[in-house]
Design an enzyme around this catalytic site. Structure first.
Site, short mmCIF file in Angstrom:
data_model
loop_
_atom_site.label_atom_id
_atom_site.label_comp_id
_atom_site.label_asym_id
_atom_site.label_seq_id
_atom_site.Cartn_x
_atom_site.Cartn_y
_atom_site.Cartn_z
N GLU A 17 29.53 34.82 30.51
CA GLU A 17 29.50 35.80 31.58
C GLU A 17 30.43 36.98 31.30
O GLU A 17 31.36 36.89 30.50
CB GLU A 17 29.88 35.13 32.90
CG GLU A 17 31.19 34.40 32.86
CD GLU A 17 31.33 33.41 34.01
OE1 GLU A 17 30.61 32.39 34.02
OE2 GLU A 17 32.15 33.65 34.90
N CYS A 67 37.30 33.35 36.14
CA CYS A 67 36.76 33.20 34.79
C CYS A 67 35.97 31.91 34.68
O CYS A 67 36.49 30.85 34.96
CB CYS A 67 37.88 33.14 33.78
SG CYS A 67 39.06 34.43 33.99
#
Ligand code: SAH
Length: 340
Positions: free
Chosen positions: A89, A330
């Site tokens: 991502e 994250c």
């Protein structure tokens, strides 16, 4: 077949020389890829048919794909699917000074920091250079705007994938590439000392950020297992060497965890540790996740921590919170995909 977005311009020059072509062809290819954003060799109209066939034979131009995008006002989070069906991502952030993107450098992470969602899922593999370059290309294409700064703070430990990350930086930094200024590129590490030393000798003016998160070895070793390999004293000594050699300021990242590392005495210890160093501390409000027990510090606690550092002449900022509503911690988006 190698992906064309893996190639630094000097590597492409060598390639063209090796096939008895002029090396300026590398600049032409870069111009198509990174300025005109034309990725299909057959559409590169200033190349001879023969050469197009040769390029098609030697290089792929496959792109990773955006499979999900979650946005709110000033943030968007992208989930990318790689050619081998792994996921990573990136996070896009709109600031008043420009647009930044946080890129991933590995699929998963082996550093095992206790508070980090990315590290909960072990490393599957390193990202190749092209997979990092394409995170930038695809986001720029999606938002139809140029990105002004890049931080390598997504999933993974960039210094556990040093060579590919450096190639990525050289490609996005190159004038003929994406042309993001070195001072607008930041690489963040949990503190892999040999690689910090290697970075000192790179001819690149990029920023270095260090995930410190604790002011003493006892606590840091509990939070970050890397500290058992490279302890705080060694890390600080290396940073001093880095600062002296490069004349650049380093960023110290400190994620504040409620009741763990956010007391007055932690702040005092941190101030003492960093005294006189050309460094600034970025206090990071913790992004809570469902899978990990740590809590974010109260606003007031963070402000007090900030004040203590200030009082001791340590440069400090509190990171603005981005994207907590959209799973921007994250690795959160990927871990949802993988756990599902
Ligand atoms: N492996 C590198 C870069 C990736 S993490 C590093 O350790 O620096 C980027 C930063 O986000 C690190 O400082 C990391 O400790 C921090 N971080 C990890 N999980 C977080 C969370 N849930 N909330 C806030 N910051 C987090």
């Amino acid at each position: 077949m190698e992906n064309i977005f893996n190639k630094r311009i000097d590597e492409l020059e060598d390639y063209f020389l090796s096939i008895n072509e002029k090396k300026f062809k590398a600049s032409q290819i870069y111009d198509w890829l990174y300025k005109k954003r034309v990725y299909d060799f057959s559409k590169m109209t200033n190349l001879k048919k023969e050469l197009i066939l040769k390029l098609e034979n030697d290089f792929s131009n496959e792109l990773i794909t955006i499979v999900k995008k979650q946005s709110d006002k000033d943030t968007a989070k992208y989930l990318f699917k790689l050619e081998d069906d792994n996921f990573v991502e990136s996070v896009l952030m709109y600031h008043n000074y420009g647009i930044s993107v946080c890129v991933s450098s590995q699929v998963g992470c082996n550093m095992g920091c206790k508070f980090c969602e990315s590290g909960r899922l072990k490393k599957v593999r390193d990202l190749q250079t092209y997979e990092m370059v394409e995170q930038i290309l695809l986001i720029e294409e999606d938002i139809k705007q140029r990105i002004s700064s890049v931080v390598i703070m997504g999933i993974g430990e960039p210094f556990d994938n040093y060579d590919n990350v450096m190639n990525f930086i050289k490609i996005i930094n190159h004038d003929k590439g994406i042309a993001i200024g070195a001072r607008h590129i930041t690489v963040s590490t949990c503190g892999i000392i040999p690689k910090i030393k290697q970075l000192m000798n790179e001819p690149l003016q990029i920023n270095l950020a260090i995930s410190l998160h604790a002011p003493d070895n006892e606590l840091r070793s509990k939070l970050m297992k890397i500290n058992k390999v490279y302890n705080i004293e060694q890390l600080i000594a290396t940073l001093k060497e880095y600062i002296q050699k490069t004349n650049r300021r380093v960023t110290i990242e400190y994620v504040t965890l409620k009741g763990v590392n956010d007391s007055h005495s932690h702040a005092l210890k941190l101030a003492k540790l960093l005294k006189g160093m050309n460094a600034y501390v970025n206090l990071i409000p913790y992004n809570e996740t469902n899978n990990i027990g740590f809590k974010k510090s109260d606003k007031q606690t963070i402000l007090e921590f900030y004040d203590i550092l200030k009082k001791h002449n340590i440069n400090v900022t509190i990171r603005r919170e981005f994207g907590s509503k959209i799973d921007a911690a994250c690795g959160q988006l990927r871990s949802k995909e993988v756990d599902a």
